[in-house]
Design an enzyme around this catalytic site. Structure first.
Site, PDB file in Angstrom:
ATOM      1  CE  LYS A  82      -4.429   0.967   0.117  1.00  0.00           C
ATOM      2  NZ  LYS A  82      -5.506   0.197  -0.288  1.00  0.00           N
ATOM      3  N   GLY A 179     -20.352   6.966   4.258  1.00  0.00           N
ATOM      4  CA  GLY A 179     -19.487   7.254   3.376  1.00  0.00           C
ATOM      5  C   GLY A 179     -19.993   7.177   2.133  1.00  0.00           C
ATOM      6  N   GLY A 181     -18.336   7.974  -0.952  1.00  0.00           N
ATOM      7  CA  GLY A 181     -17.452   8.558  -2.057  1.00  0.00           C
ATOM      8  C   GLY A 181     -17.887   7.318  -3.271  1.00  0.00           C
ATOM      9  CB  VAL A 183     -16.628   2.130  -2.903  1.00  0.00           C
ATOM     10  CG1 VAL A 183     -17.325   0.783  -2.541  1.00  0.00           C
ATOM     11  CG2 VAL A 183     -15.378   2.102  -3.798  1.00  0.00           C
TER      12      VAL A 183
END
Length: 348
Positions: A82, A179, A181, A183
């Site tokens: 990552k 959330g 966003g 996705v």
């Protein structure tokens, strides 16, 4: 421009941790490789306004380890890594910064493939790709992985609902998406189309406006999530949202969301199970995005992606059955499955 890539002391069990800096380009980044046992490491690049380097290191190492497990469970022939860029993606990001980041990835010689994550778009990754062969998730190739992530989470949520509620019919089921966003919004659309009683929360007013206007969603304040009555909780923002306090207050029977590292500590899986809440391990259910990225790395088509999405839903079903039969947490079952894969490859 002058890029410096400096090795830092990697945590025990990790292969490499580096700091990449280019003052002229405004780049301050960390790249972590957890494991290349199953193949070159792969995992997205996140841009976030961390409080400092220590906070960024904590995040990137947790995320890198999660990618090892995610890629193993999805059967991708890839290890885990990552990267994070320290900064405000809405204010600080520039093409020069992304090109400098690409040079940092290239300096690792193919041990790490990068792609989009929070704060990074396919257009940003295209700038990085001008400097490295190891940037994927590009427009015109596999593209934005977000829709694939949302589809994988949705399929796993249906699998979990069938196990917990006796049916995967979501009509009338109250589902809270935290959330919105790329996705989270895609998942919200799928849930609304399936007839779920949709509740959403986000810190951005425009995302809430779209969800209410287009999907008929109800809105709750970000700080009131764990006071809401719900059947399914879908965390799709940043990690660490399930703490001792929130786990004790959560009013849901199923947790299935796209956020990485949802549990603040591994022990919370047992706390949730004791309260009758089924938790689907995030690194299993949110693998759709990296499946899409892996198809670009390996030169595979949409049929290959769909087969692996089916595979992760199948693994969720398997771990739910085993967890029930053995009286264990789903996280323990999932970690055990990955451990066998890594040990088997290491022995080979």
């Amino acid at each position: 421009m002058t890029l410096t890539v400096t090795d830092l002391k990697a945590p025990e069990g990790f292969e490499r941790l580096v700091r990449a800096e280019d003052a002229e380009a405004g780049l301050r980044a960390l790249i972590c490789i957890h494991s290349t046992v199953l193949g070159p490491a792969a995992g997205g690049c996140r841009m976030w306004a961390y409080g400092g380097e220590a906070e960024a290191i904590e995040d990137v190492t947790r995320l890198a380890r999660g990618m090892t497990y995610k890629n193993a469970m999805a059967g991708l022939g890839l290890g885990g890594g990552k990267s994070v860029i320290i900064g405000d993606a809405r204010r600080d990001k520039t093409p020069a910064m992304m090109r400098a980041f690409g040079r940092a990835v290239e300096a690792l010689g193919g041990r790490y493939y990068t792609a989009e994550d929070v704060g990074i778009s396919p257009e940003d990754m295209a700038h990085a790709a001008r400097e490295t062969r190891f940037a994927v998730g590009l427009s015109g190739a596999s593209g934005d992985p977000s829709p694939w992530t949302a589809e994988g989470v949705f399929r796993c949520l249906l699998t979990g609902a069938a196990h917990v509620f006796g049916s995967d019919d979501l009509r009338g089921r109250r589902v809270l998406v935290q959330g919105l966003g790329h996705v989270g919004m895609d998942l919200a659309r799928k849930l609304a189309a399936a007839g779920a009683d949709l509740v959403v929360t986000d810190i951005h007013a425009e995302a809430l406006r779209i969800a209410t206007a287009d999907l008929g969603a109800a809105v709750c304040e970000p700080g009131a999530v764990f006071e809401q009555q719900m059947d399914v909780y879908a965390p799709c923002a940043l990690g660490g949202v399930i703490t001792d306090d929130s786990a004790a207050r959560l009013r849901a029977r199923l947790i299935c969301g796209a956020a990485n590292n949802q549990l603040a500590t591994p022990a919370l899986a047992r706390s949730l199970r004791a309260r009758g809440i089924t938790y689907l391990p995030d690194y299993v259910v949110n693998a759709g995005g990296i499946i899409s990225v892996a198809s670009e790395i390996h030169g595979k088509d949409d049929a290959w992606r769909r087969a692996r999405l089916d595979g992760i839903a199948g693994r969720v079903a398997e771990m739910l059955v085993r967890a029930g039969a053995e009286g264990r947490c789903t996280t323990d079952i999932a970690d055990e499955m990955v451990g066998r894969m890594l040990q088997g490859r290491s022995a080979a």
